[in-house]
Scaffold this active site. Sequence first.
Site, mmCIF file in Angstrom:
data_model
loop_
_atom_site.group_PDB
_atom_site.id
_atom_site.type_symbol
_atom_site.label_atom_id
_atom_site.label_comp_id
_atom_site.label_asym_id
_atom_site.label_seq_id
_atom_site.Cartn_x
_atom_site.Cartn_y
_atom_site.Cartn_z
ATOM 1 N N GLU A 265 -17.551 -57.831 40.931
ATOM 2 C CA GLU A 265 -17.198 -56.439 41.184
ATOM 3 C C GLU A 265 -17.466 -55.702 39.890
ATOM 4 O OE1 GLU A 265 -13.039 -55.649 42.158
ATOM 5 O OE2 GLU A 265 -13.571 -53.751 41.219
ATOM 6 N N CYS A 302 -11.143 -49.567 39.140
ATOM 7 C CA CYS A 302 -12.473 -49.601 39.759
ATOM 8 C C CYS A 302 -12.587 -48.563 40.855
ATOM 9 C CB CYS A 302 -12.743 -50.997 40.302
ATOM 10 S SG CYS A 302 -11.285 -51.733 41.006
HETATM 11 P P1 NAP Z 1 -16.891 -57.103 30.456
HETATM 12 O O1 NAP Z 1 -17.388 -56.737 29.115
HETATM 13 O O2 NAP Z 1 -17.883 -57.206 31.550
HETATM 14 O O3 NAP Z 1 -16.117 -58.509 30.296
HETATM 15 C C1 NAP Z 1 -15.530 -59.163 31.416
HETATM 16 C C2 NAP Z 1 -15.583 -60.663 31.183
HETATM 17 O O4 NAP Z 1 -16.940 -61.111 31.288
HETATM 18 C C3 NAP Z 1 -15.103 -61.101 29.804
HETATM 19 O O5 NAP Z 1 -14.436 -62.326 29.941
HETATM 20 C C4 NAP Z 1 -16.382 -61.259 29.020
HETATM 21 O O6 NAP Z 1 -16.263 -62.193 27.977
HETATM 22 C C5 NAP Z 1 -17.343 -61.753 30.084
HETATM 23 N N1 NAP Z 1 -18.735 -61.352 29.817
HETATM 24 C C6 NAP Z 1 -19.187 -60.109 29.553
HETATM 25 N N2 NAP Z 1 -20.527 -60.122 29.383
HETATM 26 C C7 NAP Z 1 -20.928 -61.404 29.545
HETATM 27 C C8 NAP Z 1 -22.192 -62.053 29.485
HETATM 28 N N3 NAP Z 1 -23.314 -61.387 29.217
HETATM 29 N N4 NAP Z 1 -22.230 -63.389 29.691
HETATM 30 C C9 NAP Z 1 -21.106 -64.067 29.968
HETATM 31 N N5 NAP Z 1 -19.876 -63.505 30.037
HETATM 32 C C10 NAP Z 1 -19.786 -62.186 29.828
HETATM 33 O O7 NAP Z 1 -15.773 -56.118 30.959
HETATM 34 P P2 NAP Z 1 -14.463 -55.545 30.227
HETATM 35 O O8 NAP Z 1 -14.264 -56.191 28.911
HETATM 36 O O9 NAP Z 1 -13.365 -55.684 31.168
HETATM 37 O O10 NAP Z 1 -14.728 -54.014 30.051
HETATM 38 C C11 NAP Z 1 -15.931 -53.460 29.560
HETATM 39 C C12 NAP Z 1 -16.419 -52.387 30.521
HETATM 40 O O11 NAP Z 1 -16.498 -52.934 31.841
HETATM 41 C C13 NAP Z 1 -15.516 -51.186 30.688
HETATM 42 O O12 NAP Z 1 -15.696 -50.239 29.699
HETATM 43 C C14 NAP Z 1 -15.911 -50.708 32.060
HETATM 44 O O13 NAP Z 1 -17.053 -49.890 31.955
HETATM 45 C C15 NAP Z 1 -16.260 -51.932 32.816
HETATM 46 N N6 NAP Z 1 -15.184 -52.389 33.733
HETATM 47 C C16 NAP Z 1 -15.297 -52.065 35.024
HETATM 48 C C17 NAP Z 1 -14.316 -52.469 35.908
HETATM 49 C C18 NAP Z 1 -14.415 -52.133 37.358
HETATM 50 O O14 NAP Z 1 -13.556 -52.564 38.084
HETATM 51 N N7 NAP Z 1 -15.407 -51.407 37.795
HETATM 52 C C19 NAP Z 1 -13.217 -53.196 35.476
HETATM 53 C C20 NAP Z 1 -13.133 -53.527 34.131
HETATM 54 C C21 NAP Z 1 -14.135 -53.116 33.272
HETATM 55 P P3 NAP Z 1 -15.756 -61.820 26.475
HETATM 56 O O15 NAP Z 1 -14.380 -62.351 26.417
HETATM 57 O O16 NAP Z 1 -16.694 -62.531 25.569
HETATM 58 O O17 NAP Z 1 -15.817 -60.350 26.333
#
Ligand code: NAP
Length: 525
Positions: A265, A302
Amino acid sequence: MTLEGKSLIGQQAVAGNSSAIHAVNPATGEQLDPAYAGGSAAEVDKAAQLAWDAFDAYRETSLEDRAVFLETVASEIEAIGDDLIQRAVAETGLPQARIEGERGRTCGQLRLFAKVVRAGEWLDVRVDPAMPDRQPMPRADLRQRHIALGPVAVFGASNFPLAFSVAGGDTASALAAGCPVIVKAHSAHPGTSELVGRAVQKAVAKCGLPEGVFSVLFGSGREVGAGLVADQRIKAVGFTGSRSGGTALMKIAQQRKEPIPVYAEMSSINPVFPLPAALKARGEAMAEGFVASLNMGAGQFCTNPGLVIAEKGEALDAFVAKAGEVLKGSASQTMLTPGIFDAYQQGVGRLSSHDKVREVARGQVGETPNQCQSGLFVTAAADFLADEALQEEVFGSTSLVIECADAAEVKQVAEHLEGQLTVTLQMDDADLDAARALLPTLERKAGRVLVNGWPTGVEVCHAMVHGGPYPATSDSRTTSVGSAAIFRFLRPVCYQAMPEGLLPEALKESNPLGLKRLDDGQRES
Ligand code: NAP
């Protein structure tokens, strides 16, 4: 409870050798102890092997035993008490009442899945009896049930530290389906993750289940997360987060020797369509409801309403003016992490510096770190249609109003939208024809179509769809919230001409589980 800062692999607590992770209190910038030793390939391998070893036994646990396990997880989470609430508040900056509500939702979800497991309908048992005398060919006895896919990797979400994290919706639905779960804890709330992880660990031991049914790993996404998704013993993935993270995991899953499903998601801007009669009759009240939804949880949902699409004119002007006035008075709120705050600032910066976008209002400026200052912006439909970047999610309390010349342009903008989790119609009786004309487009764009409500606040129930076409999710055929989420982690198996003694309980002719079956095409009552 003392936090140890170690991954929980089966019943063990294991310190990894990769870089340590520290939680940060986003409200103060203070670093929180303990350090969490990051896992690496060795921890992934150990957890995956235990999960694989546990799989065949766990997927054949009785419906009652599996339901009791889910209920025990809920009770163990509640038994942590105030320590869990305090730690989650410190790690996320979310208010205590929100965290308490989320704990209720998390435990409610687990208990809902316990009921679903007991009812057994998810097995979707179908029986087509043998027809030995059929001409020109006899038919063999054919029976179908659903079985679990295998060990599932779950990525905890930053914005739901309980309800979509270690024992959240993805974990509950995978465990309900009979899949062992390995959680990659979100680095923003490791202490909360450890507390909940220990509760699940206790439930596994109390219920006498194989230890590999559940593990939680700390470490970086690119090392531990990517390692899990690439591991051949993992058979499905649940993820909530950024589009870049979700698509990176989809790519890894597709490139494996055996590709696997990723239920990610990712991003949704949840357009709201105020239709003309409703806008004219109650635009100001609508503006208040809209800003309340936009500001909920600093917009870190979200389902946050990031887009408003309507015909331009006096009624829309009045709506925008009122929404701007309410929004100006809205207090700033702490965002979940410094990284999410930075991404929000950049997103708002892209809108405020865009030469075709006008700023209507900003909320109050905060004085502590990582404060989300709400924002409302306006642009013309033609400019929105001309610039794909204006559809990018700004994760936080900011929304963009699209002024359309007429109903045809509203529909054109709707057609131009990417996939969404939700679309909302604000309408009165006089808007029925306009709504009917838009509905086929909206159904194609989103997983949930709402009327006269706001998209934030997702009911956990049987009819919920929290899903939608890409990029809202990676697979529009499913939901991540509600009892139907269990189907993501199941697949059908057909048993042909299998003797009664070899058939699984659910398929035996004697029907010892008392399941309702589809018998030769007829639903049993
Ligand atoms: P994220 O950066 O996508 O991280 C979520 C999880 O995925 C973390 O455990 C992260 O690990 C891992 N991850 C991220 N990129 C990866 C990759 N390339 N390979 C493997 N694992 C990876 O999301 P976030 O930290 O929650 O928030 C960042 C942004 O995501 C927000 O600013 C927002 O834009 C978006 N977001 C959207 C929603 C939604 O529901 N639409 C919800 C939350 C966030 P690490 O521990 O290493 O970071």
